[in-house]
Structures are given as C-alpha cells and as structure tokens.
Design a protein around this motif. Structure first.
Motif, mmCIF file in Angstrom:
data_model
loop_
_atom_site.group_PDB
_atom_site.id
_atom_site.type_symbol
_atom_site.label_atom_id
_atom_site.label_comp_id
_atom_site.label_asym_id
_atom_site.label_seq_id
_atom_site.Cartn_x
_atom_site.Cartn_y
_atom_site.Cartn_z
ATOM 1 N N ALA A 1 10.755 52.846 29.902
ATOM 2 C CA ALA A 1 9.372 52.579 30.220
ATOM 3 C C ALA A 1 9.364 51.287 31.171
ATOM 4 O O ALA A 1 8.507 51.062 31.784
ATOM 5 C CB ALA A 1 8.748 52.423 28.864
ATOM 6 N N GLU A 2 10.312 50.353 30.440
ATOM 7 C CA GLU A 2 10.244 49.008 31.047
ATOM 8 C C GLU A 2 11.337 48.792 32.183
ATOM 9 O O GLU A 2 11.360 47.590 32.782
ATOM 10 C CB GLU A 2 10.352 48.016 29.932
ATOM 11 C CG GLU A 2 9.306 47.867 28.785
ATOM 12 C CD GLU A 2 9.518 46.997 27.600
ATOM 13 O OE1 GLU A 2 10.633 46.175 27.621
ATOM 14 O OE2 GLU A 2 8.822 47.493 26.773
ATOM 15 N N ASN A 3 12.106 49.834 32.650
ATOM 16 C CA ASN A 3 12.994 49.526 33.648
ATOM 17 C C ASN A 3 13.717 48.477 33.099
ATOM 18 O O ASN A 3 14.153 47.391 34.002
ATOM 19 C CB ASN A 3 12.469 49.646 34.778
ATOM 20 C CG ASN A 3 13.413 49.893 35.946
ATOM 21 O OD1 ASN A 3 14.443 50.407 35.682
ATOM 22 N ND2 ASN A 3 13.319 48.959 37.002
ATOM 23 N N THR A 4 14.406 48.398 32.065
ATOM 24 C CA THR A 4 15.265 47.124 31.425
ATOM 25 C C THR A 4 16.561 47.800 30.730
ATOM 26 O O THR A 4 16.501 48.849 30.155
ATOM 27 C CB THR A 4 14.417 46.159 30.863
ATOM 28 O OG1 THR A 4 15.260 45.431 30.298
ATOM 29 C CG2 THR A 4 13.951 46.710 29.373
ATOM 30 N N GLU A 5 17.460 46.847 30.496
ATOM 31 C CA GLU A 5 18.518 47.136 29.726
ATOM 32 C C GLU A 5 18.249 46.987 28.455
ATOM 33 O O GLU A 5 17.566 46.039 27.910
ATOM 34 C CB GLU A 5 19.734 46.312 30.199
ATOM 35 C CG GLU A 5 20.343 46.808 31.314
ATOM 36 C CD GLU A 5 21.680 45.811 31.845
ATOM 37 O OE1 GLU A 5 22.306 45.090 30.494
ATOM 38 O OE2 GLU A 5 22.119 45.552 32.901
ATOM 39 N N VAL A 6 18.969 47.757 27.333
ATOM 40 C CA VAL A 6 18.752 47.548 25.983
ATOM 41 C C VAL A 6 20.026 47.848 25.312
ATOM 42 O O VAL A 6 20.697 48.658 25.804
ATOM 43 C CB VAL A 6 17.732 48.492 25.306
ATOM 44 C CG1 VAL A 6 16.282 48.173 25.632
ATOM 45 C CG2 VAL A 6 18.170 49.963 25.506
ATOM 46 N N GLU A 7 20.423 47.228 24.174
ATOM 47 C CA GLU A 7 21.379 47.505 23.518
ATOM 48 C C GLU A 7 21.336 47.815 22.141
ATOM 49 O O GLU A 7 20.379 47.226 21.445
ATOM 50 C CB GLU A 7 22.330 46.175 23.655
ATOM 51 C CG GLU A 7 23.605 46.254 22.904
ATOM 52 C CD GLU A 7 24.458 45.133 23.078
ATOM 53 O OE1 GLU A 7 25.165 44.733 22.092
ATOM 54 O OE2 GLU A 7 24.466 44.220 24.089
#
Length: 92
Positions: free
Chosen positions: A79-85
C-alpha cells in the motif's frame, strides 16, 4: 546481451539460496514468483513444495499467514510502496 537477464536472475537466486532465512517473493498480485532454499525446507515440513506455491496467490496457498503480523506488514509494504521487515520464529 540476451543472456544478461538469465545470468542476473541466476546470480540473485544463488545469493537468496545462500541466506539462512526464509524468502518468498511475490508480484503485486501476491502471486509467488520465487521460493529460496530455506523456505523450501520449511514448506517440506507442511508437505508443500515450492512448485505448490510458485504462480499461485500466497494467501490462498498459505491462508494461515493472513492471521499473522507478516500479513499486516506485507499489506502495508504494498500500500505504501515501502520496505518492511518482519522477524518471527516458526514453531515446528
């Protein structure tokens, strides 16, 4: 030039297969595109092979993941076009 992409894919796959963490890649529609060696080992514990996932929507093949923080993080990443870990342990 035509061999550049297959070579790059083979090199990326070798790197992902060398890590000691589960890695499953999906496209934007959640279809599995790649399963590394460590993820394949885990899948074998639940009688699945990488071929059971590749090309299929991850949530349909592994519906139990929809009740985990992994699901929440993955949805946020898209949704946010971001990396997550996400770190989690897997009970055997």
């Amino acid at each position: 030039m035509p061999q550049t992409i297959p070579r790059a894919f083979a090199e990326a796959a070798a790197i992902l297969d060398s890590i000691n963490e589960l890695f499953i890649a999906t496209d934007r529609d959640w279809r599995v595109t790649y399963v590394n060696r460590k993820a394949a080992e885990y899948l074998s514990l639940v009688d699945l092979a990488p071929s059971d996932l590749v090309g299929h929507v991850i949530w349909r093949r592994l519906p139990f993941l929809m009740h985990t923080r992994f699901y929440v993080a993955a949805q946020r990443a898209l949704a946010e076009n971001t990396e997550v870990e996400v770190e989690a342990s897997i009970e055997r």
